[in-house]
Design a protein around this motif. Structure first.
Motif, PDB file in Angstrom:
ATOM      1  N   GLU A   1      93.335 -23.488 -10.834  1.00 22.89           N
ATOM      2  CA  GLU A   1      92.828 -24.743 -10.279  1.00 22.89           C
ATOM      3  C   GLU A   1      93.304 -24.948  -8.854  1.00 22.89           C
ATOM      4  OE1 GLU A   1      94.131 -27.181 -13.405  1.00 22.89           O
ATOM      5  OE2 GLU A   1      92.333 -26.792 -14.570  1.00 22.89           O
TER       6      GLU A   1
ATOM      7  N   VAL B   1      95.131  -4.154 -14.860  1.00 23.81           N
ATOM      8  CA  VAL B   1      94.274  -3.111 -15.389  1.00 23.81           C
ATOM      9  C   VAL B   1      94.496  -1.850 -14.571  1.00 23.81           C
ATOM     10  CG1 VAL B   1      91.893  -2.441 -15.818  1.00 23.81           C
ATOM     11  CG2 VAL B   1      92.605  -4.820 -16.066  1.00 23.81           C
TER      12      VAL B   1
ATOM     13  N   TYR C   1     101.101 -16.205  -9.893  1.00 23.12           N
ATOM     14  CA  TYR C   1     100.505 -16.936 -11.007  1.00 23.12           C
ATOM     15  C   TYR C   1     101.287 -18.217 -11.267  1.00 23.12           C
ATOM     16  CZ  TYR C   1      98.725 -17.771 -15.724  1.00 23.12           C
ATOM     17  OH  TYR C   1      98.137 -18.316 -16.828  1.00 23.12           O
ATOM     18  N   ASP C   2     102.616 -18.139 -11.114  1.00 20.51           N
ATOM     19  CA  ASP C   2     103.424 -19.333 -11.323  1.00 20.51           C
ATOM     20  C   ASP C   2     103.112 -20.385 -10.275  1.00 20.51           C
ATOM     21  OD1 ASP C   2     104.530 -18.126 -13.454  1.00 20.51           O
ATOM     22  OD2 ASP C   2     106.375 -17.481 -12.421  1.00 20.51           O
TER      23      ASP C   2
ATOM     24  N   PRO D   1      92.957 -22.357 -18.091  1.00 19.55           N
ATOM     25  CA  PRO D   1      92.798 -21.649 -19.353  1.00 19.55           C
ATOM     26  C   PRO D   1      91.405 -21.721 -19.950  1.00 19.55           C
ATOM     27  CG  PRO D   1      94.023 -23.685 -19.664  1.00 19.55           C
ATOM     28  CD  PRO D   1      93.770 -23.569 -18.204  1.00 19.55           C
ATOM     29  N   ASP D   2      90.755 -22.856 -19.852  1.00 22.14           N
ATOM     30  CA  ASP D   2      89.568 -23.079 -20.673  1.00 22.14           C
ATOM     31  C   ASP D   2      88.290 -22.484 -20.121  1.00 22.14           C
ATOM     32  OD1 ASP D   2      89.606 -24.909 -18.510  1.00 22.14           O
ATOM     33  OD2 ASP D   2      90.864 -26.157 -19.814  1.00 22.14           O
TER      34      ASP D   2
ATOM     35  N   THR E   1      93.300 -10.171 -12.346  1.00 22.19           N
ATOM     36  CA  THR E   1      92.576 -11.356 -11.900  1.00 22.19           C
ATOM     37  C   THR E   1      92.838 -12.517 -12.845  1.00 22.19           C
ATOM     38  OG1 THR E   1      90.400 -12.244 -11.368  1.00 22.19           O
ATOM     39  CG2 THR E   1      90.503 -10.704 -13.197  1.00 22.19           C
ATOM     40  N   TRP E   2      92.745 -13.716 -12.297  1.00 19.17           N
ATOM     41  CA  TRP E   2      92.800 -14.911 -13.157  1.00 19.17           C
ATOM     42  C   TRP E   2      92.123 -16.067 -12.451  1.00 19.17           C
ATOM     43  CZ3 TRP E   2      96.874 -13.195 -10.280  1.00 19.17           C
ATOM     44  CH2 TRP E   2      97.511 -14.110  -9.434  1.00 19.17           C
TER      45      TRP E   2
ATOM     46  N   LEU F   1     100.380 -19.543 -22.167  1.00 19.15           N
ATOM     47  CA  LEU F   1      99.356 -18.740 -21.493  1.00 19.15           C
ATOM     48  C   LEU F   1      99.858 -17.333 -21.286  1.00 19.15           C
ATOM     49  CD1 LEU F   1      97.976 -20.987 -18.677  1.00 19.15           C
ATOM     50  CD2 LEU F   1      96.852 -20.265 -20.767  1.00 19.15           C
TER      51      LEU F   1
ATOM     52  N   ALA G   1     101.822 -10.502  -9.097  1.00 21.93           N
ATOM     53  CA  ALA G   1     100.840 -11.376  -9.742  1.00 21.93           C
ATOM     54  C   ALA G   1     101.569 -12.445 -10.545  1.00 21.93           C
ATOM     55  CB  ALA G   1      99.930 -10.555 -10.639  1.00 21.93           C
ATOM     56  N   GLY G   2     102.653 -12.038 -11.219  1.00 22.01           N
ATOM     57  CA  GLY G   2     103.402 -12.997 -12.021  1.00 22.01           C
ATOM     58  C   GLY G   2     103.930 -14.135 -11.171  1.00 22.01           C
ATOM     59  N   ILE G   3     104.486 -13.794 -10.017  1.00 19.06           N
ATOM     60  CA  ILE G   3     105.042 -14.833  -9.148  1.00 19.06           C
ATOM     61  C   ILE G   3     103.943 -15.734  -8.614  1.00 19.06           C
ATOM     62  CG2 ILE G   3     106.291 -15.226  -7.008  1.00 19.06           C
ATOM     63  CD1 ILE G   3     107.703 -12.536  -7.531  1.00 19.06           C
TER      64      ILE G   3
ATOM     65  N   ASP H   1      90.518 -11.628 -18.206  1.00 20.67           N
ATOM     66  CA  ASP H   1      89.818 -10.404 -17.808  1.00 20.67           C
ATOM     67  C   ASP H   1      88.342 -10.648 -17.560  1.00 20.67           C
ATOM     68  OD1 ASP H   1      91.601  -7.687 -18.569  1.00 20.67           O
ATOM     69  OD2 ASP H   1      92.232  -9.622 -19.409  1.00 20.67           O
TER      70      ASP H   1
ATOM     71  N   ARG I   1     100.256 -14.189 -18.911  1.00 22.01           N
ATOM     72  CA  ARG I   1     100.182 -13.829 -17.498  1.00 22.01           C
ATOM     73  C   ARG I   1      99.043 -12.854 -17.325  1.00 22.01           C
ATOM     74  NH1 ARG I   1     106.058 -12.846 -14.780  1.00 22.01           N
ATOM     75  NH2 ARG I   1     106.482 -15.027 -14.367  1.00 22.01           N
ATOM     76  N   PRO I   2      98.519 -12.789 -16.103  1.00 18.84           N
ATOM     77  CA  PRO I   2      97.401 -11.856 -15.917  1.00 18.84           C
ATOM     78  C   PRO I   2      97.832 -10.428 -16.214  1.00 18.84           C
ATOM     79  CG  PRO I   2      98.220 -12.714 -13.834  1.00 18.84           C
ATOM     80  CD  PRO I   2      98.852 -13.524 -14.912  1.00 18.84           C
ATOM     81  N   LYS I   3      96.965  -9.703 -16.868  1.00 18.30           N
ATOM     82  CA  LYS I   3      97.269  -8.312 -17.171  1.00 18.30           C
ATOM     83  C   LYS I   3      96.798  -7.421 -16.022  1.00 18.30           C
ATOM     84  CE  LYS I   3      96.321  -8.736 -21.942  1.00 18.30           C
ATOM     85  NZ  LYS I   3      95.097  -8.533 -22.707  1.00 18.30           N
TER      86      LYS I   3
ATOM     87  N   LYS J   1     101.412 -28.114 -18.812  1.00 24.04           N
ATOM     88  CA  LYS J   1     100.076 -28.447 -18.320  1.00 24.04           C
ATOM     89  C   LYS J   1      99.647 -29.804 -18.850  1.00 24.04           C
ATOM     90  CE  LYS J   1      95.759 -26.732 -17.571  1.00 24.04           C
ATOM     91  NZ  LYS J   1      94.999 -27.398 -18.563  1.00 24.04           N
TER      92      LYS J   1
END
Ligand code: HEM
Lengths: 386, 593
Positions: free
Chosen positions: B172, A98, B554-555, B561-562, B168-169, A92, B550-552, B569, A94-96, A85
């Motif tokens: 950008e 729930v 997400y990549d 992050p900030d 969820t996440w 980071l 979600a992992g894929i 969550d 990865r999204p968890k 980044k």
């Protein structure tokens, strides 16, 4: 044939016969040894439960909030992803995902297992599993030598059927363990019944090793009986899950209503998986094996078609296979029917397993029919006219 | 411990299926609907509307899951008595024994059809109702399923947080970009996916429903095939001595049974001759005498003038000719006996099949001389001999005619002699194994007793007063009993059962599930991605797969992050508000036993 050749042949035959007797002897020794090792495993499982009972989980379980266990267990496991980044490398998560329990489900976490988190208990649990593996290997050897001694598959009579069945049931359990399923809690219940079953086999049901009568000798028989034994073993594991589900469910129900279960019940129940997990376990096990049971019946029908000239004739064994099948189908239906889920479905599953048991023991012993090969062996032939 | 209050559906930890489906139907509206074609249950409210109302009510009850379940249970209960009470169709002699022993119960059982459970009215009623229910269930479910296949997976519910698996996440990436990536990903994973508003909706696992419908249809096929077979089948028995033959016509059978719709023209044309029968037995040990192999060698020809072929028929290996199968079902011995009259003329010479009485083939039967015999006075008469035969005689010390072993080790034939009228011409069919002695007189020995003798092969016994002689020839043939069965529909039943297994496996092992991916711009201009999964059953696989997806994704749309230091969550405001008790699980899913 020359005289010399004839004598040679005769010696060879008698040698083979002696060899078979030796193998049968070895098989018996192995079966008794397996029983001894199962007893050790049984004691070790007991030790696991006893040591587990002094653990914190078991003593304070009632006060434990459901959330703590589950959340704690899952938290550390989320994999970290490294993302390149703007300039630096940030690590980071990865999204968890729930997971939300379904509506109407009690949100109870799974217990930690028989050892209850106690280190010594856990040690005994591991020892118990090791003993179980050892006993399984020995018993498997016993079944194998028995098969070699009679030169056919080891299920020509009730004795052989029993030793093969218990070996398979333990094999299913060990397979689930090997697949990292959380099933060690099954161990004590399994070894108890395996010991009872083997005790019955070596005392009441023991039969000298011998070959099969012609009507039983068909490759469809091999398919049919081997899958029947496997199905029985898996149904059995499912039934243990169902019984524990019923206990755990009433325990949870009592807690939810503000009741106070006894100390012993608390200690045991808190260490078992949640009722929802037990229910799911039993369902999966039963559902997974139901198609195989269907296949078993069909293979049996094909065999009957070859042996007796009709593929279905309402012979007692066939009838009880059918009853068992319909009962399990009823169980699967019950789970899709409002008002029949949960406990009622569980009772049905137990009734279905009772049918299976009756088919296995009851029909062989009490009801005469074409399948009553368990005792004399001539039954089959007598009934087809020989 | 109390169990009473947990039986109600409100409190029960509902099974996984309905837990998810419940969430779906009650809280999620369209999103969770039609995830299967299982009929919804309605309470059995009694209708108020005349005949049609009642009929409709009845039909709806009959095709409901609850009634299907009850009928299934009833069917299994109804099958029980037939396995405990002797059945006419299976073993008639046991039924007759039972009738003799229970003169009170038997008539009651008769009334209730308990000697014929599987063709009784009440048993038929149950399975016919079940199958009507089944058809009434399959037809609407099939249409419903076709409708579902034609439509598209329902759009995302407003609050995805309520679904059993959720993640969820913040990213950008553009919302549109994320949605496109999600659509492409889901399609690649063979989901049926489409864009609906601000979210992608996708569904997979239709094979479950296909399998379930296939299974239930296959059950109907099997039942029809079985019923068809019962109506058109026939089975007949025939005993054949080595060297003798058989042609498949009705008159040749010793006994014959057929279904209601059987027609003589259905008899498969073929014929065969028994060349030899071979049986081997355990020679020693605890199971001495147990049969090891039985086989017969046949010369057969198909059709009226087919070419002759040789084949072997064994116990598990019937001969198949067209639809018919020829099974080897029994065997026994047929000693060859010669009868001469007082002049020494041969009046009878034949192999006489005898019926086995026990496992060691102690056998009995009758030698009948019907024609050609004249007594010393020159009158026409008939001769009859009661015959007992043992393949292995225990020695004269035992004094009994009980065989010690099934093979021909020490064969002995015992005959007792009669003369007179066998009444064979009376026109009433007579058993060849029994003698009607009403008009027969005993031959007497010197002490005035019935004349009888034990014979070894080759021995002859001379009848008193120059009445002739009987020779037990050295030739002892064997006979084989065959059952010829023709039951059409077997192929259909087999095909049905294979489809049933396949369908069942799909129905039980395939998960039908939905996934939604919503990507919208949050208040601070950062894109919020929400993903949720819903399965028909609350399986660990649904969160697992969702985590994977979600992992894929997400990549492709990495996290922002900030922001205000929010963790993933918390980025979704709804998450914490709506689900007070979420169990966090890793992306690999919450693996439970
Ligand atoms: C001949 C008797 C029947 C047998 C042996 C039978 C057997 C089965 C079996 C083994 C399943 C399990 C598959 C699964 O759980 O997905 C099943 C599911 C199902 N059956 Fe039947 N069935 C019969 C009759 C019926 C009837 C009459 C109906 C209609 C009311 C019906 C409706 C269903 C439905 C809707 C499912 C799916 C449930 C689910 O998706 O979980 N069945 N059936």
């Amino acid at each position: 044939m020359t005289l010399a050749a004839a004598t040679e042949l005769a010696t060879a035959t008698s040698l083979a016969a002696a060899n078979n007797e030796n193998l049968a002897e070895i098989s018996n020794v192995l079966i008794y040894s397996a029983m001894a090792v199962y007893t050790l495993a049984f004691l070790a499982y007991i030790a696991e439960w006893i040591f587990g009972s002094r653990s914190k989980v078991a003593r304070t379980a009632a006060a434990l909030t459901p959330r703590a266990g589950a959340a704690g267990k899952a938290a550390g496991k989320a994999p970290a992803v490294t993302v390149d980044k703007a300039g630096g490398t940030a690590v980071l998560e990865r999204p968890k995902v729930v997971v939300r329990a379904g509506a109407g489900t009690r949100d109870v976490p799974d217990g930690p297992g028989a050892h209850g988190g106690d280190e010594q208990g856990d040690l005994f649990g591991r020892i118990a599993v090791s003993f179980t593996v050892l006993a399984f290997v020995i018993e498997f050897g016993g079944v194998l030598t028995r098969a070699l001694s009679v030169q056919r598959a080891p299920w020509g009579n009730m004795y052989e059927f029993n030793i093969t069945f218990t070996t398979t049931a333990v094999g299913v359990y060990l397979l689930l363990l090997a697949l990292k399923k959380n099933v060690r809690w099954l161990g004590l219940f399994l070894t108890t019944t395996v010991l009872l079953d083997l005790g019955l086999a070596v005392t009441v049901l023991y039969t000298e090793s011998d070959q099969l009568v012609p009507a039983l000798d068909s490759y469809w028989m091999y398919i049919h009986v081997s899958t029947a034994i496997l199905c029985g073993a898996v149904f059995y594991v499912g039934a243990v899950g169902t019984i524990l589900y019923l206990f755990k469910d009433s325990y949870e129900g009592k807690l939810a209503r503000g009741g106070k279960p006894g100390a012993f019940a608390t200690s045991v129940m808190e260490r078992l998986p949640a009722s929802a997990s037990l229910d799911k376990f039993a369902y999966r096990v039963n559902a997974a094996v139901f198609p195989l049971w269907t296949f078993t019946i069909i293979a049996g029908a094909i065999w009957a078609g070859d042996a007796w000239g009709r593929y279905w004739g309402w012979d007692p064994k066939e009838t009880w296979s059918f009853i068992t099948w319909v009962a399990y189908a009823g169980y699967l239906h019950a789970r899709a029917t409002a008002g029949w889920k949960g406990r009622k479905a569980a009772y049905l599953a137990l009734a279905a397993f009772a049918c299976w048991l009756f088919n296995y023991y009851g029909v062989n012993i009490f009801v005469s029919g074409k399948h009553s090969y368990a005792d004399v062996g001539l039954g089959v032939l007598a009934s087809v006219g020989f | 411990m109390s169990t009473t209050s947990t039986t109600g559906s409100e409190e029960t930890p509902a099974g996984p299926e309905e837990a998810a489906a419940g969430t779906g139907d009650q809280e999620l509206g369209a999103a969770g609907s039609q995830l299967s074609t299982t009929p919804t249950e309605e309470p059995p409210n009694l209708p108020a509307l005349g005949v049609i109302g009642w009929a409709r009510w009845f039909w709806r009850q009959l095709t409901s899951m609850r009634v299907a379940l009850l009928l299934l249970l009833l069917l299994s209960l109804a099958a029980i008595p037939g396995s405990l009470i002797p059945q006419t169709g299976i073993d008639k002699t046991r039924v007759d024994d039972f009738r003799e022993q229970h003169d009170v119960l038997a008539p009651i059982y008769d009334q209730l059809g308990l000697f014929n459970v599987y063709s009784s009215v009440w048993f038929s009623a149950i399975y016919i109702l079940l199958f009507v229910s089944l058809i009434g269930c399959i037809v609407p479910r099939t249409w419903q399923f076709v409708g579902q296949l034609r439509g598209r997976p329902p759009g995302a519910p407003r609050r995805l947080t309520r679904l059993p698996a959720y993640t969820t996440w913040r990213t950008e990436a553009d919302p549109e970009q994320v949605r496109e990536a999600a659509l492409a990903l889901l399609k690649k994973r063979r989901f049926r996916a489409h864009l609906a508003g601000d979210a992608v909706a996708a569904e997979k696992g239709y094979l479950r429903e296909v399998g379930n419908l296939t299974f239930h249809i296959a059950l109907i096929v099997m039942l029809i095939a079985f019923a068809w077979g019962q109506l058109f089948k026939y089975e007949g028995n025939k005993l054949i001595v080595e060297g003798q033959g058989f042609a498949n016509t009705l008159t040749q059978y010793d006994d014959f049974k057929s279904g209601n719709l059987f027609d003589v023209a259905d008899l498969e044309p073929f014929s065969f001759t028994v060349k030899s029968f071979t049986g081997t037995y355990e020679p020693a040990g605890p199971n001495k005498g147990t049969p090891r192999t039985y086989e017969t060698e046949l010369i057969y020809s198909e059709g009226a003038y087919g070419e002759e072929k040789t084949t072997k028929v064994e116990v598990n290996k019937p001969l198949k000719v067209g639809d018919a199968k020829v099974y080897l079902v029994s065997h026994g011995y047929a000693p060859v006996v010669t009868v001469r009259d007082g002049e020494g003329e041969v009046v009878f010479k034949d192999a006489v099949p005898l019926l086995p009485l026990d496992a060691n083939v102690t056998s009995s039967g009758v030698v009948k001389v019907l024609d050609g015999y004249r007594n010393p006075e020159g009158e026409k008469e008939q001769l009859g001999f009661n015959a007992f035969f043992v393949p292995t005689f225990g020695g004269s010390a035992t004094g009994t005619m009980l065989s010690q072993f099934p093979a021909l080790d020490y064969p002995v034939l015992a005959l007792s002699a009669y003369h007179g009228d066998l009444k064979a011409d009376a026109g009433i069919p007579q058993s060849v194994y029994q003698m009607d002695k009403t008009k027969m007189k005993e031959f007497k020995d010197s002490e005035g007793e019935l004349f009888k003798k034990l014979l070894m092969p080759g021995e002859t016994m001379t009848l008193p007063d120059g009445a002739g002689s009987v020779t037990f020839e050295k030739e002892i043939r064997e006979w084989a009993g065959f059952q010829v069965v023709q039951e059409p529909g077997g192929g259909w039943a087999l095909a049905g059962s294979l489809f049933a297994i396949g369908g069942l496996a799909c129905s039980l092992f395939v998960q039908r599930r939905r996934v939604w991916v919503r990507a919208v711009e949050g208040p601070d201009g950062v894109t919020v991605v929400e993903m949720a999964g819903l399965g028909r059953s609350e399986s660990a696989k649904v969160p697992e797969e969702l985590g994977d997806l979600a992992g894929i994704l997400y990549d492709q749309a990495p996290g922002a992050p900030d922001a205000d230091d929010a963790s993933a969550d918390d980025a979704a405001p709804a998450a914490s508000a709506d689900s007070p008790d979420p169990q966090a699980a890793s992306a690999e899913g919450a693996e439970k036993p």
